[in-house]
Scaffold this motif. Structure first.
Motif, PDB file in Angstrom:
ATOM      1  N   ASN A  28       0.948  -1.313  -0.043  1.00  0.00           N
ATOM      2  CA  ASN A  28       0.029   0.040  -0.054  1.00  0.00           C
ATOM      3  C   ASN A  28       0.868   1.338   0.154  1.00  0.00           C
ATOM      4  O   ASN A  28       1.910   1.026   0.156  1.00  0.00           O
ATOM      5  CB  ASN A  28      -1.080   0.042   1.344  1.00  0.00           C
ATOM      6  CG  ASN A  28      -0.223  -0.178   2.632  1.00  0.00           C
ATOM      7  OD1 ASN A  28       0.686   0.635   2.689  1.00  0.00           O
ATOM      8  ND2 ASN A  28      -0.756  -0.704   3.574  1.00  0.00           N
ATOM      9  N   GLU A  29       0.330   2.462  -0.066  1.00  0.00           N
ATOM     10  CA  GLU A  29       1.115   3.618  -0.292  1.00  0.00           C
ATOM     11  C   GLU A  29       1.981   3.964   1.084  1.00  0.00           C
ATOM     12  O   GLU A  29       2.923   4.489   0.916  1.00  0.00           O
ATOM     13  CB  GLU A  29       0.094   4.818  -0.569  1.00  0.00           C
ATOM     14  CG  GLU A  29       0.747   5.915  -1.126  1.00  0.00           C
ATOM     15  CD  GLU A  29      -0.124   7.106  -1.586  1.00  0.00           C
ATOM     16  OE1 GLU A  29       0.260   8.197  -2.137  1.00  0.00           O
ATOM     17  OE2 GLU A  29      -1.667   6.818  -1.636  1.00  0.00           O
ATOM     18  N   ASN A 146     -13.121  -7.624  -3.423  1.00  0.00           N
ATOM     19  CA  ASN A 146     -12.174  -7.443  -2.885  1.00  0.00           C
ATOM     20  C   ASN A 146     -10.964  -6.777  -3.642  1.00  0.00           C
ATOM     21  O   ASN A 146     -11.094  -6.559  -4.883  1.00  0.00           O
ATOM     22  CB  ASN A 146     -11.571  -8.886  -2.202  1.00  0.00           C
ATOM     23  CG  ASN A 146     -11.058  -9.642  -3.209  1.00  0.00           C
ATOM     24  OD1 ASN A 146     -10.251  -9.434  -4.297  1.00  0.00           O
ATOM     25  ND2 ASN A 146     -11.270 -10.909  -2.936  1.00  0.00           N
ATOM     26  N   ARG A 147     -10.020  -6.089  -2.729  1.00  0.00           N
ATOM     27  CA  ARG A 147      -9.035  -5.259  -3.440  1.00  0.00           C
ATOM     28  C   ARG A 147      -8.291  -5.877  -4.784  1.00  0.00           C
ATOM     29  O   ARG A 147      -8.075  -5.734  -5.908  1.00  0.00           O
ATOM     30  CB  ARG A 147      -8.150  -4.972  -2.664  1.00  0.00           C
ATOM     31  CG  ARG A 147      -7.265  -3.560  -3.373  1.00  0.00           C
ATOM     32  CD  ARG A 147      -8.040  -2.525  -3.899  1.00  0.00           C
ATOM     33  NE  ARG A 147      -9.050  -1.897  -2.874  1.00  0.00           N
ATOM     34  CZ  ARG A 147      -9.147  -0.673  -2.365  1.00  0.00           C
ATOM     35  NH1 ARG A 147      -7.733   0.032  -2.401  1.00  0.00           N
ATOM     36  NH2 ARG A 147      -9.993  -0.246  -1.618  1.00  0.00           N
ATOM     37  N   ARG A 210      -3.622   4.067  -7.330  1.00  0.00           N
ATOM     38  CA  ARG A 210      -4.537   4.382  -5.994  1.00  0.00           C
ATOM     39  C   ARG A 210      -5.127   3.188  -5.465  1.00  0.00           C
ATOM     40  O   ARG A 210      -5.434   3.177  -4.324  1.00  0.00           O
ATOM     41  CB  ARG A 210      -5.548   5.287  -6.659  1.00  0.00           C
ATOM     42  CG  ARG A 210      -5.025   6.657  -7.381  1.00  0.00           C
ATOM     43  CD  ARG A 210      -6.243   7.673  -7.212  1.00  0.00           C
ATOM     44  NE  ARG A 210      -6.743   8.028  -6.081  1.00  0.00           N
ATOM     45  CZ  ARG A 210      -7.880   8.654  -5.992  1.00  0.00           C
ATOM     46  NH1 ARG A 210      -8.656   9.268  -7.184  1.00  0.00           N
ATOM     47  NH2 ARG A 210      -8.290   9.011  -4.610  1.00  0.00           N
ATOM     48  N   SER A 213      -3.576   2.025  -2.293  1.00  0.00           N
ATOM     49  CA  SER A 213      -3.826   2.525  -0.949  1.00  0.00           C
ATOM     50  C   SER A 213      -5.076   1.927  -0.566  1.00  0.00           C
ATOM     51  O   SER A 213      -5.678   1.252  -0.624  1.00  0.00           O
ATOM     52  CB  SER A 213      -3.929   4.041  -1.470  1.00  0.00           C
ATOM     53  OG  SER A 213      -4.892   4.358  -2.042  1.00  0.00           O
ATOM     54  N   ASN A 214      -5.328   2.869   0.588  1.00  0.00           N
ATOM     55  CA  ASN A 214      -6.648   2.495   1.362  1.00  0.00           C
ATOM     56  C   ASN A 214      -7.861   3.321   0.803  1.00  0.00           C
ATOM     57  O   ASN A 214      -8.832   3.129   1.453  1.00  0.00           O
ATOM     58  CB  ASN A 214      -6.230   2.831   2.922  1.00  0.00           C
ATOM     59  CG  ASN A 214      -5.523   1.648   3.442  1.00  0.00           C
ATOM     60  OD1 ASN A 214      -5.429   0.673   3.035  1.00  0.00           O
ATOM     61  ND2 ASN A 214      -4.688   2.162   4.307  1.00  0.00           N
ATOM     62  N   ASN A 216     -11.260   4.133  -1.246  1.00  0.00           N
ATOM     63  CA  ASN A 216     -12.675   3.522  -1.307  1.00  0.00           C
ATOM     64  C   ASN A 216     -12.487   3.066  -2.546  1.00  0.00           C
ATOM     65  O   ASN A 216     -12.831   3.783  -3.418  1.00  0.00           O
ATOM     66  CB  ASN A 216     -13.790   4.299  -0.899  1.00  0.00           C
ATOM     67  CG  ASN A 216     -15.008   3.744  -0.890  1.00  0.00           C
ATOM     68  OD1 ASN A 216     -15.662   3.403  -1.971  1.00  0.00           O
ATOM     69  ND2 ASN A 216     -15.311   3.613   0.406  1.00  0.00           N
TER      70      ASN A 216
END
Length: 232
Positions: A28-29, A146-147, A210, A213-214, A216
């Motif tokens: 993640n970022e 899911n991501r 993006r 990262s977290n 939305n």
């Protein structure tokens, strides 16, 4: 943080420490920025090896500070055989979509395979004339993923646009990831001149960064679909 503390210690089995970060494209970022500081000014004798399926998901600041070593893609028959030995039943179309990457083939199979690709194709055929209700509906469906699966959705979209660029120059199917749906790709060309395709690919690159990262997922998807629909 643990890694930063570990590498500050002197190596005791060799002249330097070696740090291998697998799936570095999934950092993640916050973690990526923390790693960036360590790459810029490491403490002690240390070599970092970052393994990633593609550069586009890594921060540009990280890419600029490392040397890239590319691995040749596996031929489709060899990749299919390797997957079979792992008990994964993958057809030639999905193996081709993996671009010769064993790890990506496993991810594609786990996240829906060709059915997910077909969902992307449906959106591609409808997005240019879509109303807001359609955008919200697709955005909500993407937001439920899911991501990892959402990232794969955008990988499929990226591959579709890449194949469309090739179709502007040739109809040789051996060069296409999605050779099994070449007729559907050809139909899309009427709505997607090259300038619009390249603009769309730039949008995909931004959202892929993006997504680590977290942020939305649903909001990212809705913003992307609106921009994709309205591209000039």
């Amino acid at each position: 943080r643990t890694l930063q503390a570990e590498i500050a210690l002197a190596p005791y089995m060799s002249q330097r420490r070696v740090v291998i970060i697998d799936e570095a494209d999934k950092l993640n970022e916050v973690a990526a920025n923390g790693l960036l500081k360590t790459l810029e000014d490491p403490t002690g004798q240390v070599v970092f090896i970052l393994i990633a399926t593609g550069r586009e998901a890594l921060l540009d600041t990280i890419v600029s500070r490392v040397s890239t070593v590319s691995f040749q893609p596996l031929p489709v028959p060899q990749l299919t055989d390797a997957l079979a030995r792992r008990g994964v039943s993958v057809n030639a179309a999905l193996a081709a979509l993996a671009g010769g990457s064993f790890g990506r083939a496993l991810d594609l199979d786990k996240n829906g395979g060709l059915s997910l690709r077909d969902e992307v194709l449906v959106v591609m055929h409808q997005i240019r004339a879509a109303d807001m209700e359609y955008v919200w509906s697709v955005g909500a469906a993407l937001g439920e993923m899911n991501r990892e699966k959402l990232q794969e959705w955008f990988v499929y979209l990226q591959m579709i646009f890449r194949d469309m660029v090739i179709l502007y120059e040739t109809t040789v199917r051996d060069m296409l990831y999605n050779s099994d749906v070449v007729a559907k790709l050809t139909q899309l060309l009427a709505d997607w001149p090259l300038s619009r395709i390249f603009a769309a690919l730039a949008l995909i690159g931004t959202i892929q960064q993006r997504l680590v990262s977290n942020a939305n997922g649903r909001l990212l998807a809705e913003q992307f679909l609106l921009k994709l629909r309205d591209l000039k």
